[in-house]
Scaffold this motif. Structure first.
Motif, PDB file in Angstrom:
ATOM      1  N   GLY A 130     -11.351  64.260  30.301  1.00 26.88           N
ATOM      2  CA  GLY A 130     -11.366  65.332  30.006  1.00 26.88           C
ATOM      3  C   GLY A 130     -12.855  66.598  29.880  1.00 26.88           C
ATOM      4  O   GLY A 130     -13.771  65.841  30.081  1.00 26.88           O
ATOM      5  N   SER A 131     -12.699  67.419  29.223  1.00 22.47           N
ATOM      6  CA  SER A 131     -13.878  68.043  28.973  1.00 22.47           C
ATOM      7  C   SER A 131     -13.752  68.941  27.578  1.00 22.47           C
ATOM      8  O   SER A 131     -12.854  68.937  26.918  1.00 22.47           O
ATOM      9  N   GLY A 132     -14.883  69.639  27.177  1.00 19.13           N
ATOM     10  CA  GLY A 132     -14.896  70.562  25.905  1.00 19.13           C
ATOM     11  C   GLY A 132     -16.042  71.210  25.946  1.00 19.13           C
ATOM     12  O   GLY A 132     -17.209  71.130  26.498  1.00 19.13           O
ATOM     13  N   PHE A 133     -16.156  72.289  25.175  1.00 14.87           N
ATOM     14  CA  PHE A 133     -17.150  72.802  24.395  1.00 14.87           C
ATOM     15  C   PHE A 133     -17.480  72.724  22.979  1.00 14.87           C
ATOM     16  O   PHE A 133     -16.274  72.779  22.117  1.00 14.87           O
ATOM     17  N   GLU A 182      -6.536  69.826  30.217  1.00 14.85           N
ATOM     18  CA  GLU A 182      -6.005  71.056  30.729  1.00 14.85           C
ATOM     19  C   GLU A 182      -4.459  71.083  30.385  1.00 14.85           C
ATOM     20  O   GLU A 182      -4.075  71.407  29.282  1.00 14.85           O
ATOM     21  N   HIS A 183      -3.872  70.958  31.518  1.00 16.74           N
ATOM     22  CA  HIS A 183      -2.355  70.929  31.219  1.00 16.74           C
ATOM     23  C   HIS A 183      -1.810  69.782  30.374  1.00 16.74           C
ATOM     24  O   HIS A 183      -2.494  68.793  30.468  1.00 16.74           O
ATOM     25  N   PRO A 184      -0.553  69.716  29.779  1.00 18.40           N
ATOM     26  CA  PRO A 184       0.006  68.575  29.012  1.00 18.40           C
ATOM     27  C   PRO A 184      -0.356  67.365  29.769  1.00 18.40           C
ATOM     28  O   PRO A 184       0.377  67.069  30.888  1.00 18.40           O
ATOM     29  N   PHE A 185      -1.018  66.137  29.517  1.00 18.55           N
ATOM     30  CA  PHE A 185      -1.050  64.881  30.119  1.00 18.55           C
ATOM     31  C   PHE A 185      -2.016  65.315  31.497  1.00 18.55           C
ATOM     32  O   PHE A 185      -2.297  64.514  32.349  1.00 18.55           O
ATOM     33  N   ARG A 201       2.265  76.176  30.919  1.00 18.12           N
ATOM     34  CA  ARG A 201       1.221  76.474  29.987  1.00 18.12           C
ATOM     35  C   ARG A 201       0.157  75.301  29.838  1.00 18.12           C
ATOM     36  O   ARG A 201       0.670  74.348  29.982  1.00 18.12           O
ATOM     37  N   SER A 202      -0.965  75.794  29.806  1.00 19.90           N
ATOM     38  CA  SER A 202      -1.895  74.581  29.527  1.00 19.90           C
ATOM     39  C   SER A 202      -2.154  74.194  28.316  1.00 19.90           C
ATOM     40  O   SER A 202      -1.554  75.138  27.283  1.00 19.90           O
TER      41      SER A 202
END
Length: 559
Positions: free
Chosen positions: A65-68, A393-396, A370-371
Motif C-alpha cells: 500500500g501507501s502512506g504519508f 485503501e478499502h478493507p483488504f 467505506r475506505s
C-alpha cells in the motif's frame, strides 16, 4: 448490527517522559516501544511499527500500500512529509473505470480488479525517512515483525469483524489463507504467516530494491498481469517517492502543520478550522445542536471544494491560495444560517483570488463503500515526532494477495474519478487524491499535539473534531477522541456515532438534515499530547479498535 466500541482505558492511555507510542494494534505499539527502549528514535520506531501493522492489521495497511509519514525533527526544526502515495502505472488512462458502453463499472467490481492496484509507495517513503533521520538498520526494524509472522499472533475482534463484513472482497489467494478449508477463525486464535515472513526476510537481506526491481517485484507483476492488470516491472522500478513541505495554518493561537496535496487532508482540515474560528464554539457546548450544525454545514462546504479542486499538483494547478484567502472564506461563511440545511451549498470559485484556471468540475457517482486505513504516531526522548497514515485503501485493498509472499495489494486507483474530465481523472504516473491527514499542532513554536486517523474522507472529520474538543471545549485527550463524531459530504445523508445527544439530533432533523438509520464508528484517532512545562507526554488510542498506547518512563542510564 452496527459495530460498537470496546473501551479499555488502561490499554488505550499512557503517560511517559522519554517517549510515547500510540497505534491501533497492541503488537505494533509494543514493537515501537521496544525500539525506543533500545535506543532507537521516533523514525526507527515508526518503520518497525509499519511492518508490525502489516502483520496485525493486514486489512488496513501493508507493504502493498501507501502512506504519508510526517516527521518533525527536533534539532533542526524541520517538518517533512515523506510521501509514499500510490501512483498510476503507465497503462492507466482516463476511461479505465468505464465499460464498453461508456458506463461506470460498479464499484465492487472495479475496486477488486487488478487494474485498481496503484504502484505501492510506503516502503520507499519509510526507507527514505530512515536514511535521513533514522539511527538503526532497516533489517533490525523488520526483525520483530518477521518473528511475529513466524511465531504467530492472536487474532483480535477487529480483523474478525473485517473478515465478516468485507470477506467478499478477498480474491482466491487471500480467501484460501483467511478461510482455509472453509474454517472460520476465532478470537485469540494464533495465526502464523510464513509467506509474509519470507517476504520480510528478503527485504532484510536485499533492502526495498527487492520490492521494486527484484524477486518480489516480479511476483507482483506476474500476479497482476495474470488477473488482467497492466502494471509492469518498469512501473515498479521507476516509482519515486517525494519529500514534501507540510501545509501550514493557524487555529485560535495554535500553529498547525499537516499533509499537503496529493492528499486533501491538510488543506481541508485548515479550511474547516478557519471557518470554525469565526464562532464561539465553547458558548454552544460540546453536545449542542449548534455545534453539530456548524460541523455539518462547514464539512459540506469543505468537501464541495475538495472534490472540485484538490488533486495531484504534478498534473494540475490547485487553487490553494484562493481556497485559503480570507475573502473567499468570507464568501463561504454566508451559507451558514443556523435555520436549515442549506440546499445551495456547492463548490465555489477560489480562482477569483489567485492566478490560474482549473479543469471543469465533473460530478461523480456516489459510492457507498467505506475506505479504511490506519494511523500511528510516536515520539522519542529527543523530541522527534513521526506521524503516519498508511493504507491499502478499502478493507483488504483489492483483495489480491501475492501468492507465496503473503501481502495484499492496494486498490488505491479507485480514488481517481470514475467519470473522466476533472482534475482527479486517472493518468499515467499520477497520484489519486487522498484524505490522509497526519498533523502536528504547535504553541509558541513547540509541539503540543500530534494526531491522525483512518477512514477515507472521514479522516478529516475525526481530526478536526478532536482538535476542537481540545482547543474549544477543554477536553482531556482521551475524552476528545471518544466524544461522538458526526460526518457529512455534500450529499444528503449524515453519518453519526452512537452517543450523539438525541435532542441535538432531533433539532437537526427538523432542519432537514437526514441521518443514517444506524450509528456507526467514524475514524480511529491515535494521538500524543505534550506538556512542554513538565516534559511529560500523554498518549491515547481510540477504542474503536484494539488501540494501545505505551509510554516510556524509564531508560537505563537516563535520569
Amino acid at each position: 448490527m452496527p459495530r460498537t466500541k470496546r473501551c479499555c482505558i488502561e490499554r488505550e492511555t499512557a503517560k511517559g517522559k522519554y517517549g510515547m507510542v500510540a497505534t491501533a494494534h497492541p503488537l505494533a505499539t509494543e514493537i515501537g516501544a521496544k525500539i525506543l527502549e533500545e535506543g532507537g528514535n521516533a523514525i526507527d520506531a515508526a518503520v518497525a511499527i509499519q511492518f508490525a501493522l502489516n502483520v496485525g492489521e493486514p486489512m488496513m495497511t501493508g507493504i502493498g500500500g501507501s502512506g504519508f509519514m510526517m516527521v518533525y525533527h527536533k534539532d533542526s526544526g524541520d517538518i517533512k512529509i515523506f510521501d509514499g502515495h500510490s501512483e498510476a502505472p503507465a497503462g492507466a488512462h482516463p476511461d479505465m473505470f468505464l465499460d464498453e458502453n461508456g458506463e461506470v463499472i460498479p464499484f465492487r467490481e472495479r475496486s477488486t480488479h487488478a487494474t485498481a492496484v496503484g504502484i505501492p509507495g510506503i516502503l520507499k517513503a519509510m526507507d527514505a525517512a530512515l536514511k535521513e533521520y533514522g539511527s538503526k538498520p532497516l533489517a533490525d526494524l523488520i526483525e520483530p515483525a518477521a518473528q511475529a509472522c513466524e511465531e504467530g499472533i492472536p487474532l483480535n475482534w477487529v480483523i474478525l469483524n473485517s473478515l465478516d463484513d468485507f470477506g467478499y472482497r478477498l480474491g482466491d489467494e487471500a480467501r484460501n489463507f483467511f478461510f482455509a478449508e472453509g474454517d472460520k477463525f476465532e478470537e485469540g486464535q494464533l495465526l502464523k504467516k510464513p509467506h509474509l515472513a519470507k517476504t520480510f526476510r528478503i527485504l532484510q537481506k536485499e533492502g526495498v530494491d527487492a520490492f521494486y526491481e527484484g524477486e518480489i517485484a516480479e511476483a507482483i507483476v506476474n500476479t497482476l498481469q495474470g488477473l488482467g492488470g497492466f502494471m509492469t516491472m518498469d512501473d515498479l522500478k521507476n516509482y519515486r517517492h517525494t519529500v514534501d513541505e507540510p501545509i501550514r495554518g493557524t487555529y485560535k493561537g495554535y500553529e498547525i502543520a499537516s499533509a499537503s496535496p496529493p492528499t486533501a487532508g491538510g488543506q481541508s482540515l485548515l479550511y474547516i478550522l478557519k471557518l470554525l474560528e469565526n464562532f464561539d464554539l465553547a458558548s454552544y457546548g460540546p453536545k449542542s445542536w449548534e455545534k453539530y450544525y456548524l460541523f455539518v454545514e462547514i464539512m459540506r462546504l469543505a468537501f464541495s471544494d475538495k472534490i472540485a479542486y484538490i488533486a495531484d499538483p504534478k498534473f494540475n494547478d490547485i487553487p490553494l491560495k484562493g481556497l485559503g484567502d480570507e475573502r473567499y472564506l468570507a464568501e463561504r461563511l454566508k451559507y451558514i444560517n443556523f435555520e436549515f440545511r442549506n440546499p445551495d451549498i456547492d463548490f465555489g470559485n477560489p480562482w477569483k483570488y489567485q492566478e490560474g484556471k482549473g479543469r471543469p468540475v465533473i460530478r461523480q457517482p456516489k459510492e457507498s463503500e467505506r475506505s479504511e486505513t490506519t494511523h500511528f504516531t510516536v515520539t522519542d526522548r529527543w523530541g522527534n515526532i513521526a506521524a503516519c497514515t498508511s493504507t491499502v485503501e478499502h478493507p483488504f485493498g483489492s483483495g489480491i494477495m501475492v501468492p507465496g509472499y503473503g501481502f495484499l495489494l492496494n486498490n488505491e486507483l479507485t480514488d481517481f474519478d470514475a467519470v473522466p474530465g476533472g482534475v482527479n481523472e486517472p493518468e499515467p504516473g499520477k497520484r489519486p487524491v487522498s484524505c490522509k491527514c497526519p498533523t502536528v499542532l504547535f504553541k509558541d513554536g513547540k509541539p503540543v499535539l500530534t494526531l491522525g486517523s483512518p477512514g477515507g474522507p472521514t479522516i478529516i472529520a475525526s481530526v478536526f473534531q478532536t482538535i476542537v474538543n481540545i482547543v474549544d471545549f477543554g477536553m482531556d485527550l482521551k475524552d476528545a477522541i471518544e466524544e461522538p463524531r458526526i460526518f457529512s459530504t455534500p450529499g444528503m445523508l449524515l453519518s453519526w456515532e452512537q452517543g450523539i445527544d438525541p435532542l441535538a439530533k432531533g433539532k437537526l432533523e427538523s432542519m432537514n438534515f437526514e441521518f443514517g438509520d444506524d450509528p456507526h464508528i467514524i475514524g480511529n484517532v491515535q494521538a500524543i499530547q505534550f506538556n512542554q512545562e513538565t516534559g511529560e507526554m500523554y498518549g491515547a488510542a481510540d477504542s474503536s479498535r484494539e488501540g494501545t498506547a505505551i509510554g516510556i518512563d524509564f531508560l537505563p542510564g537516563v535520569e
